[in-house]
Design a protein around this motif. Structure first.
Motif, PDB file in Angstrom:
ATOM      1  N   LEU A   1       0.841  -1.216   0.000  1.00 35.13           N
ATOM      2  CA  LEU A   1       0.000   0.000   0.000  1.00 35.13           C
ATOM      3  C   LEU A   1       0.869   1.256   0.000  1.00 35.13           C
ATOM      4  O   LEU A   1       0.473   2.289  -0.554  1.00 35.13           O
ATOM      5  CB  LEU A   1      -0.974  -0.015   1.186  1.00 35.13           C
ATOM      6  CG  LEU A   1      -2.072  -1.086   1.104  1.00 35.13           C
ATOM      7  CD1 LEU A   1      -3.062  -0.936   2.246  1.00 35.13           C
ATOM      8  CD2 LEU A   1      -2.807  -1.039  -0.230  1.00 35.13           C
ATOM      9  N   ILE A   2       2.051   1.153   0.587  1.00 39.76           N
ATOM     10  CA  ILE A   2       2.991   2.293   0.504  1.00 39.76           C
ATOM     11  C   ILE A   2       3.412   2.484  -0.961  1.00 39.76           C
ATOM     12  O   ILE A   2       3.487   3.608  -1.463  1.00 39.76           O
ATOM     13  CB  ILE A   2       4.207   2.070   1.439  1.00 39.76           C
ATOM     14  CG1 ILE A   2       3.768   2.248   2.901  1.00 39.76           C
ATOM     15  CG2 ILE A   2       5.352   3.041   1.112  1.00 39.76           C
ATOM     16  CD1 ILE A   2       4.780   1.825   3.951  1.00 39.76           C
ATOM     17  N   GLU A   3       3.606   1.370  -1.663  1.00 43.04           N
ATOM     18  CA  GLU A   3       3.974   1.467  -3.094  1.00 43.04           C
ATOM     19  C   GLU A   3       2.853   2.151  -3.884  1.00 43.04           C
ATOM     20  O   GLU A   3       3.107   2.986  -4.752  1.00 43.04           O
ATOM     21  CB  GLU A   3       4.254   0.073  -3.665  1.00 43.04           C
ATOM     22  CG  GLU A   3       5.557  -0.519  -3.165  1.00 43.04           C
ATOM     23  CD  GLU A   3       5.699  -2.011  -3.480  1.00 43.04           C
ATOM     24  OE1 GLU A   3       5.250  -2.448  -4.562  1.00 43.04           O
ATOM     25  OE2 GLU A   3       6.246  -2.739  -2.631  1.00 43.04           O
ATOM     26  N   ALA A   4       1.607   1.793  -3.563  1.00 46.07           N
ATOM     27  CA  ALA A   4       0.466   2.425  -4.256  1.00 46.07           C
ATOM     28  C   ALA A   4       0.429   3.915  -3.939  1.00 46.07           C
ATOM     29  O   ALA A   4       0.219   4.753  -4.822  1.00 46.07           O
ATOM     30  CB  ALA A   4      -0.847   1.747  -3.842  1.00 46.07           C
ATOM     31  N   LYS A   5       0.672   4.229  -2.675  1.00 45.34           N
ATOM     32  CA  LYS A   5       0.653   5.647  -2.266  1.00 45.34           C
ATOM     33  C   LYS A   5       1.759   6.430  -2.982  1.00 45.34           C
ATOM     34  O   LYS A   5       1.527   7.551  -3.455  1.00 45.34           O
ATOM     35  CB  LYS A   5       0.812   5.739  -0.745  1.00 45.34           C
ATOM     36  CG  LYS A   5       0.565   7.130  -0.205  1.00 45.34           C
ATOM     37  CD  LYS A   5       0.667   7.168   1.306  1.00 45.34           C
ATOM     38  CE  LYS A   5       0.550   8.601   1.792  1.00 45.34           C
ATOM     39  NZ  LYS A   5       0.686   8.705   3.237  1.00 45.34           N
ATOM     40  N   GLN A   6       2.931   5.808  -3.037  1.00 44.45           N
ATOM     41  CA  GLN A   6       4.050   6.490  -3.728  1.00 44.45           C
ATOM     42  C   GLN A   6       3.738   6.706  -5.209  1.00 44.45           C
ATOM     43  O   GLN A   6       4.163   7.696  -5.805  1.00 44.45           O
ATOM     44  CB  GLN A   6       5.345   5.695  -3.551  1.00 44.45           C
ATOM     45  CG  GLN A   6       5.941   5.907  -2.163  1.00 44.45           C
ATOM     46  CD  GLN A   6       7.013   4.886  -1.802  1.00 44.45           C
ATOM     47  OE1 GLN A   6       7.202   3.884  -2.494  1.00 44.45           O
ATOM     48  NE2 GLN A   6       7.706   5.121  -0.701  1.00 44.45           N
ATOM     49  N   ALA A   7       2.982   5.783  -5.787  1.00 45.80           N
ATOM     50  CA  ALA A   7       2.594   5.928  -7.205  1.00 45.80           C
ATOM     51  C   ALA A   7       1.371   6.841  -7.344  1.00 45.80           C
ATOM     52  O   ALA A   7       0.860   7.022  -8.440  1.00 45.80           O
ATOM     53  CB  ALA A   7       2.296   4.559  -7.805  1.00 45.80           C
ATOM     54  N   LYS A   8       0.884   7.352  -6.210  1.00 44.83           N
ATOM     55  CA  LYS A   8      -0.286   8.249  -6.159  1.00 44.83           C
ATOM     56  C   LYS A   8      -1.535   7.598  -6.731  1.00 44.83           C
ATOM     57  O   LYS A   8      -2.333   8.228  -7.439  1.00 44.83           O
ATOM     58  CB  LYS A   8       0.022   9.582  -6.834  1.00 44.83           C
ATOM     59  CG  LYS A   8       1.202  10.298  -6.163  1.00 44.83           C
ATOM     60  CD  LYS A   8       1.224  11.751  -6.448  1.00 44.83           C
ATOM     61  CE  LYS A   8       2.119  12.555  -5.523  1.00 44.83           C
ATOM     62  NZ  LYS A   8       3.412  12.011  -5.191  1.00 44.83           N
ATOM     63  N   ILE A   9      -1.694   6.328  -6.398  1.00 39.85           N
ATOM     64  CA  ILE A   9      -2.890   5.593  -6.826  1.00 39.85           C
ATOM     65  C   ILE A   9      -3.766   5.352  -5.590  1.00 39.85           C
ATOM     66  O   ILE A   9      -3.339   4.654  -4.656  1.00 39.85           O
ATOM     67  CB  ILE A   9      -2.513   4.236  -7.478  1.00 39.85           C
ATOM     68  CG1 ILE A   9      -1.644   4.470  -8.714  1.00 39.85           C
ATOM     69  CG2 ILE A   9      -3.769   3.435  -7.829  1.00 39.85           C
ATOM     70  CD1 ILE A   9      -1.043   3.197  -9.303  1.00 39.85           C
ATOM     71  N   PRO A  10      -4.963   5.932  -5.542  1.00 39.75           N
ATOM     72  CA  PRO A  10      -5.810   5.709  -4.360  1.00 39.75           C
ATOM     73  C   PRO A  10      -6.325   4.273  -4.283  1.00 39.75           C
ATOM     74  O   PRO A  10      -6.596   3.656  -5.312  1.00 39.75           O
ATOM     75  CB  PRO A  10      -6.974   6.696  -4.561  1.00 39.75           C
ATOM     76  CG  PRO A  10      -6.985   7.004  -6.012  1.00 39.75           C
ATOM     77  CD  PRO A  10      -5.595   6.821  -6.524  1.00 39.75           C
ATOM     78  N   VAL A  11      -6.446   3.795  -3.058  1.00 38.96           N
ATOM     79  CA  VAL A  11      -6.911   2.417  -2.832  1.00 38.96           C
ATOM     80  C   VAL A  11      -8.228   2.452  -2.065  1.00 38.96           C
ATOM     81  O   VAL A  11      -8.325   3.074  -1.004  1.00 38.96           O
ATOM     82  CB  VAL A  11      -5.859   1.608  -2.030  1.00 38.96           C
ATOM     83  CG1 VAL A  11      -6.387   0.216  -1.685  1.00 38.96           C
ATOM     84  CG2 VAL A  11      -4.555   1.506  -2.815  1.00 38.96           C
ATOM     85  N   VAL A  12      -9.221   1.791  -2.630  1.00 45.70           N
ATOM     86  CA  VAL A  12     -10.521   1.663  -1.961  1.00 45.70           C
ATOM     87  C   VAL A  12     -10.618   0.226  -1.457  1.00 45.70           C
ATOM     88  O   VAL A  12     -10.529  -0.716  -2.242  1.00 45.70           O
ATOM     89  CB  VAL A  12     -11.678   1.962  -2.947  1.00 45.70           C
ATOM     90  CG1 VAL A  12     -13.029   1.615  -2.336  1.00 45.70           C
ATOM     91  CG2 VAL A  12     -11.642   3.428  -3.371  1.00 45.70           C
ATOM     92  N   LEU A  13     -10.776   0.059  -0.145  1.00 48.65           N
ATOM     93  CA  LEU A  13     -10.944  -1.288   0.412  1.00 48.65           C
ATOM     94  C   LEU A  13     -12.420  -1.635   0.387  1.00 48.65           C
ATOM     95  O   LEU A  13     -13.252  -0.830   0.813  1.00 48.65           O
ATOM     96  CB  LEU A  13     -10.435  -1.338   1.852  1.00 48.65           C
ATOM     97  CG  LEU A  13      -8.957  -1.026   2.086  1.00 48.65           C
ATOM     98  CD1 LEU A  13      -8.642  -1.073   3.579  1.00 48.65           C
ATOM     99  CD2 LEU A  13      -8.060  -2.010   1.329  1.00 48.65           C
ATOM    100  N   VAL A  14     -12.722  -2.837  -0.110  1.00 51.84           N
ATOM    101  CA  VAL A  14     -14.115  -3.272  -0.070  1.00 51.84           C
ATOM    102  C   VAL A  14     -14.219  -4.569   0.714  1.00 51.84           C
ATOM    103  O   VAL A  14     -13.314  -5.399   0.682  1.00 51.84           O
ATOM    104  CB  VAL A  14     -14.734  -3.487  -1.481  1.00 51.84           C
ATOM    105  CG1 VAL A  14     -15.008  -2.180  -2.182  1.00 51.84           C
ATOM    106  CG2 VAL A  14     -13.898  -4.400  -2.343  1.00 51.84           C
ATOM    107  N   ASP A  15     -15.310  -4.700   1.423  1.00 47.88           N
ATOM    108  CA  ASP A  15     -15.736  -5.927   2.092  1.00 47.88           C
ATOM    109  C   ASP A  15     -14.914  -6.280   3.332  1.00 47.88           C
ATOM    110  O   ASP A  15     -15.471  -6.539   4.378  1.00 47.88           O
ATOM    111  CB  ASP A  15     -15.831  -7.045   1.028  1.00 47.88           C
ATOM    112  CG  ASP A  15     -15.367  -8.418   1.425  1.00 47.88           C
ATOM    113  OD1 ASP A  15     -15.627  -8.796   2.562  1.00 47.88           O
ATOM    114  OD2 ASP A  15     -14.796  -9.117   0.580  1.00 47.88           O
ATOM    115  N   ARG A  16     -13.581  -6.259   3.265  1.00 54.35           N
ATOM    116  CA  ARG A  16     -12.772  -6.634   4.429  1.00 54.35           C
ATOM    117  C   ARG A  16     -11.787  -5.527   4.790  1.00 54.35           C
ATOM    118  O   ARG A  16     -11.169  -4.951   3.899  1.00 54.35           O
ATOM    119  CB  ARG A  16     -11.967  -7.899   4.135  1.00 54.35           C
ATOM    120  CG  ARG A  16     -12.832  -9.105   3.859  1.00 54.35           C
ATOM    121  CD  ARG A  16     -12.011 -10.330   3.576  1.00 54.35           C
ATOM    122  NE  ARG A  16     -12.875 -11.474   3.383  1.00 54.35           N
ATOM    123  CZ  ARG A  16     -12.452 -12.712   3.179  1.00 54.35           C
ATOM    124  NH1 ARG A  16     -11.155 -12.955   3.137  1.00 54.35           N
ATOM    125  NH2 ARG A  16     -13.305 -13.702   3.022  1.00 54.35           N
TER     126      ARG A  16
END
Ligand code: AHR
Length: 327
Positions: A113-128
């Motif tokens: 998730l740090i890698e996603a943040k560094q790439a400036k890609i938002p992450v939406v968690l679903v279900d869990r």
């Protein structure tokens, strides 16, 4: 040669354009303002296909992506966190606009998730949900309250059995949020009923075949002592029902069976009197997930937790509702 340099230029331009947009947004884990005409590319990292519930969730996400003309990058982790982490890394490398993640287990997500943040890609968690000390690693979590589901199941069971039972618990995938929280909620619900005892608790990994296998073994060990089954999902309950029937006992009568999900098959089993109750857990998360992803892409700040409301169904109302069930 000319074609190659044009392609190279376009790739660099795309990355540069995406980067500068991201830098402008700078809040809520979101990326830059997406031009309204641009087709969005969104990754969906799914757990697997272990249950009817999961299949319904995948269908809902796919249908919503089609409706919104989103280019969906789908991956199925086959129930393994290592596969899911690899899939998320692959999605990041493709330079998607956002990631929708249904995490297999709660822990171990920070590095990717740090890698996603560094790439400036938002992450939406679903279900869990996940366990992390850094909530900025995801934009929002859209999920049911699994603790409340477990509590509802316990309270219904205690009422049905007059506060006395020898319960077998079939747990979901070890380390997953629904397995942890549905256990916790059920135990909390039993606190007011000291004669409601869990005599065995084992994982069936949210799968029907495992639910049957585990139940067969528990029936061999505990036999007629078992008066109730609490399964963390419908599929395991349906497997357990088969095992109970094959042992010569009557599920729903000799052994009370309560589960979670509210799938069509569970409703059929309730109408047949074999399953006593199921706490709904809505898997149709596509619309909410894409609403959230689109907002996060625009840089909007979202509530960290969006709770999906659930209710309990039982043999008393199942036949009135079954025709309206969508999954
Ligand atoms: O996370 C939700 C759970 O996962 C569902 O209850 C279960 O059926 C699934 O596989």
């Amino acid at each position: 040669m000319r074609a190659l340099s044009t392609a190279l230029f376009l790739t660099i331009a795309f990355v540069a354009c995406k980067k500068s947009g991201n830098e402008e947004a700078g809040k809520g884990g979101g990326s830059g303002q997406a031009p309204s005409s641009k087709q969005l590319t969104i990754g969906f990292a799914q757990v697997g296909a272990e249950s009817a519930w999961r299949t319904a969730e995948t269908g809902s996400i796919r249908a919503e992506a089609d409706k919104r003309k989103v280019n969906l990058k789908f991956s199925d982790a086959q129930g393994k966190q290592e596969n899911q982490i690899t899939a998320v890394r692959g999605i990041i490398a493709q330079g998607v606009d956002a990631i929708i993640l249904a995490p297999v287990v709660e822990t171990g997500w920070e590095p990717v998730l740090i890698e996603a943040k560094q790439a400036k890609i938002p992450v939406v968690l679903v279900d869990r949900g996940i366990k992390t000390s850094d909530e900025s690693l995801y934009a929002t979590l859209i999920a049911s309250d699994f603790v409340a589901e477990g509590k509802m199941a316990a309270e219904w069971m205690a009422k049905k059995l007059g506060g006395k039972a020898a319960i077998v618990e079939l747990q979901g995938t070890p380390g997953s949020a629904p397995a942890i929280d549905r256990k916790k909620g059920f135990e909390e619900g039993l606190k007011a009923h000291p004669e409601m005892k869990i005599i065995a608790s084992q994982s069936g990994d949210f799968r029907r075949s495992n639910g049957k296998e585990v139940m067969e073994a528990l029936l061999k060990k505990h036999g007629k002592e078992i008066t109730a089954v609490y399964a963390h999902n419908d599929d395991m309950a349906l497997g357990a029902i088969q095992a109970i029937e094959e042992s010569g006992a009557k599920p729903g009568t000799d052994v009370i069976v309560v589960s979670v999900d509210g799938t069509k098959d569970a409703f059929t089993a309730m109408v047949d009197g074999k399953l006593n109750a199921s706490v709904e857990c809505n898997p149709l998360l596509g619309p909410m997930a894409f609403d959230a992803a689109e907002k996060a892409i625009k840089g909007e700040t979202l509530p960290k937790r969006q709770v999906v409301q659930d209710q309990l169904f039982d043999t008393a109302n199942a036949k009135d509702v079954i025709a309206t069930r969508q999954y």
